[in-house]
Design a protein around this motif. Structure first.
Motif, mmCIF file in Angstrom:
data_model
loop_
_atom_site.group_PDB
_atom_site.id
_atom_site.type_symbol
_atom_site.label_atom_id
_atom_site.label_comp_id
_atom_site.label_asym_id
_atom_site.label_seq_id
_atom_site.Cartn_x
_atom_site.Cartn_y
_atom_site.Cartn_z
ATOM 1 N N THR A 5 0.858 -1.210 -0.070
ATOM 2 C CA THR A 5 0.081 -0.053 -0.193
ATOM 3 C C THR A 5 0.748 1.248 -0.161
ATOM 4 O OG1 THR A 5 -1.671 -1.206 1.130
ATOM 5 C CG2 THR A 5 -1.728 1.218 1.154
ATOM 6 N N TYR A 7 0.928 5.858 -0.584
ATOM 7 C CA TYR A 7 0.266 6.859 -0.706
ATOM 8 C C TYR A 7 1.085 7.678 -1.409
ATOM 9 C CZ TYR A 7 -1.901 4.319 3.268
ATOM 10 O OH TYR A 7 -2.437 3.542 3.978
ATOM 11 N N ALA A 9 2.931 11.318 -1.912
ATOM 12 C CA ALA A 9 3.884 12.178 -0.781
ATOM 13 C C ALA A 9 3.240 13.540 -0.898
ATOM 14 C CB ALA A 9 5.363 12.367 -1.177
ATOM 15 N N GLN A 43 10.919 9.212 -3.774
ATOM 16 C CA GLN A 43 10.023 9.865 -2.595
ATOM 17 C C GLN A 43 9.028 10.507 -3.326
ATOM 18 O OE1 GLN A 43 12.749 12.184 -0.071
ATOM 19 N NE2 GLN A 43 13.812 10.276 0.607
ATOM 20 N N THR A 46 4.928 7.071 -0.392
ATOM 21 C CA THR A 46 5.285 6.507 0.973
ATOM 22 C C THR A 46 4.274 5.445 1.372
ATOM 23 O OG1 THR A 46 5.844 7.279 3.101
ATOM 24 C CG2 THR A 46 3.899 8.395 1.971
ATOM 25 N N HIS A 47 5.069 4.818 2.290
ATOM 26 C CA HIS A 47 4.310 3.700 2.743
ATOM 27 C C HIS A 47 3.386 4.370 4.249
ATOM 28 C CE1 HIS A 47 6.013 0.257 1.015
ATOM 29 N NE2 HIS A 47 7.106 0.523 1.167
ATOM 30 N N ASP A 48 3.765 5.488 4.518
ATOM 31 C CA ASP A 48 2.968 5.941 5.654
ATOM 32 C C ASP A 48 1.614 6.944 5.212
ATOM 33 O OD1 ASP A 48 5.143 5.226 7.119
ATOM 34 O OD2 ASP A 48 6.154 7.110 6.849
ATOM 35 N N ALA A 49 0.565 6.453 5.883
ATOM 36 C CA ALA A 49 -0.710 7.179 5.686
ATOM 37 C C ALA A 49 -0.534 8.467 5.840
ATOM 38 C CB ALA A 49 -1.808 6.437 6.378
ATOM 39 N N PRO A 50 -1.253 9.468 5.391
ATOM 40 C CA PRO A 50 -1.060 10.888 5.687
ATOM 41 C C PRO A 50 -1.824 11.103 7.014
ATOM 42 C CG PRO A 50 -2.605 10.477 3.654
ATOM 43 C CD PRO A 50 -1.750 9.259 4.092
ATOM 44 N N LYS A 51 -1.269 11.924 7.901
ATOM 45 C CA LYS A 51 -1.890 12.188 9.241
ATOM 46 C C LYS A 51 -3.060 12.947 8.789
ATOM 47 C CE LYS A 51 2.351 11.862 12.076
ATOM 48 N NZ LYS A 51 2.740 10.760 11.423
#
Length: 70
Positions: A5, A7, A9, A43, A46-51
């Motif tokens: 998954t 997301y 950037a 970049q 990203t693997h990090d979901a947006p806050k």
């Protein structure tokens, strides 16, 4: 082939060749292939979901103090 998954950037618009269109802000499950691994390396994704931004309550304006007649 495995999947991951990703997301976009912040501030990036990333084409999604598998689904067509662009990668949505809520992310998508994509194949772990050269295209997406390169997007990670650059970049663009990203693997990090947006806050999620915290909602701030609308507070009433402070009352004026003192006399308006001076």
């Amino acid at each position: 082939m495995s999947r991951m998954t990703v997301y976009p950037a912040a501030g990036r618009v990333v084409p999604d060749p598998e689904a067509g269109g662009n990668l949505p802000a809520e992310g998508r499950d994509v194949p772990r292939d050269a295209y997406w691994l390169r997007r990670l390396q650059d970049q663009d994704v990203t693997h990090d979901a947006p806050k999620k931004a915290k909602a701030t309550p609308n507070l009433p304006a402070p009352a004026a103090t003192g006399s308006a007649e001076e």
